[in-house]
Design a protein around this motif. Structure first.
Motif, mmCIF file in Angstrom:
data_model
loop_
_atom_site.group_PDB
_atom_site.id
_atom_site.type_symbol
_atom_site.label_atom_id
_atom_site.label_comp_id
_atom_site.label_asym_id
_atom_site.label_seq_id
_atom_site.Cartn_x
_atom_site.Cartn_y
_atom_site.Cartn_z
ATOM 1 N N UNK A 1 0.830 -1.183 0.000
ATOM 2 C CA UNK A 1 0.000 0.000 0.000
ATOM 3 C C UNK A 1 0.879 1.253 0.000
ATOM 4 N N UNK A 2 1.998 1.168 0.731
ATOM 5 C CA UNK A 2 2.896 2.317 0.793
ATOM 6 C C UNK A 2 3.487 2.627 -0.586
ATOM 7 N N UNK A 3 3.805 1.578 -1.348
ATOM 8 C CA UNK A 3 4.391 1.777 -2.675
ATOM 9 C C UNK A 3 3.372 2.422 -3.616
ATOM 10 N N UNK A 4 2.132 1.996 -3.545
ATOM 11 C CA UNK A 4 1.085 2.585 -4.389
ATOM 12 C C UNK A 4 0.900 4.060 -4.049
ATOM 13 N N UNK A 5 0.888 4.373 -2.757
ATOM 14 C CA UNK A 5 0.760 5.764 -2.339
ATOM 15 C C UNK A 5 1.925 6.606 -2.808
ATOM 16 N N UNK A 7 3.851 6.013 -5.398
ATOM 17 C CA UNK A 7 3.760 6.170 -6.856
ATOM 18 C C UNK A 7 2.733 7.236 -7.222
ATOM 19 N N UNK A 8 1.619 7.290 -6.491
ATOM 20 C CA UNK A 8 0.626 8.338 -6.721
ATOM 21 C C UNK A 8 1.196 9.718 -6.475
ATOM 22 N N UNK A 9 2.032 9.835 -5.454
ATOM 23 C CA UNK A 9 2.660 11.124 -5.168
ATOM 24 C C UNK A 9 3.631 11.516 -6.281
ATOM 25 N N UNK A 10 4.442 10.578 -6.725
ATOM 26 C CA UNK A 10 5.380 10.871 -7.807
ATOM 27 C C UNK A 10 4.640 11.232 -9.090
ATOM 28 N N UNK A 11 3.550 10.522 -9.360
ATOM 29 C CA UNK A 11 2.736 10.844 -10.538
ATOM 30 C C UNK A 11 2.167 12.253 -10.414
ATOM 31 N N UNK A 40 -3.560 16.126 -11.061
ATOM 32 C CA UNK A 40 -2.277 15.880 -10.409
ATOM 33 C C UNK A 40 -2.361 16.164 -8.915
ATOM 34 N N UNK A 41 -3.042 17.242 -8.556
ATOM 35 C CA UNK A 41 -3.192 17.569 -7.135
ATOM 36 C C UNK A 41 -3.990 16.487 -6.418
ATOM 37 N N UNK A 42 -5.031 15.985 -7.047
ATOM 38 C CA UNK A 42 -5.839 14.920 -6.452
ATOM 39 C C UNK A 42 -5.034 13.627 -6.335
ATOM 40 N N UNK A 43 -4.245 13.299 -7.358
ATOM 41 C CA UNK A 43 -3.427 12.085 -7.316
ATOM 42 C C UNK A 43 -2.403 12.173 -6.195
ATOM 43 N N UNK A 44 -1.795 13.339 -6.018
ATOM 44 C CA UNK A 44 -0.819 13.504 -4.948
ATOM 45 C C UNK A 44 -1.490 13.362 -3.588
ATOM 46 N N UNK A 45 -2.639 13.978 -3.430
ATOM 47 C CA UNK A 45 -3.362 13.959 -2.154
ATOM 48 C C UNK A 45 -3.812 12.536 -1.801
ATOM 49 N N UNK A 46 -4.369 11.831 -2.768
ATOM 50 C CA UNK A 46 -4.802 10.456 -2.534
ATOM 51 C C UNK A 46 -3.592 9.567 -2.237
ATOM 52 N N UNK A 47 -2.493 9.780 -2.959
ATOM 53 C CA UNK A 47 -1.283 9.022 -2.686
ATOM 54 C C UNK A 47 -0.751 9.273 -1.289
ATOM 55 N N UNK A 48 -0.852 10.499 -0.831
ATOM 56 C CA UNK A 48 -0.407 10.827 0.531
ATOM 57 C C UNK A 48 -1.277 10.139 1.575
ATOM 58 N N UNK A 49 -2.579 10.116 1.339
ATOM 59 C CA UNK A 49 -3.500 9.441 2.255
ATOM 60 C C UNK A 49 -3.201 7.939 2.306
#
Length: 56
Positions: A1-5, A7-11, A40-49
């Motif tokens: 789960x941490x890796x997916x998050x 990757x979302x932040x990097x994306x 991009x902002x949403x992807x970063x935020x969801x990845x952080x969560x």
């Protein structure tokens, strides 16, 4: 789960420069660039969560 998050932040960090370059090259319109930036902002935020939930 941490890796997916992570990757979302990097994306989320990689999309804004791409959107700016595409808009400067007149490949996409200003509205499309703004949609990409919002995505991009949403992807970063969801990845952080997701990364935060993986840590707990």
């Amino acid at each position: 789960m941490r890796v997916i998050g992570r990757m979302g932040q990097f994306f989320g960090l990689a999309v804004p420069p791409l959107a700016i370059v595409l808009q400067l090259g007149e490949t996409i319109s200003l509205g499309q660039m703004l949609v990409m930036l919002l995505f991009a902002a949403c992807a970063f935020w969801i990845g952080r969560i997701l990364e935060g939930y993986a840590g707990s």
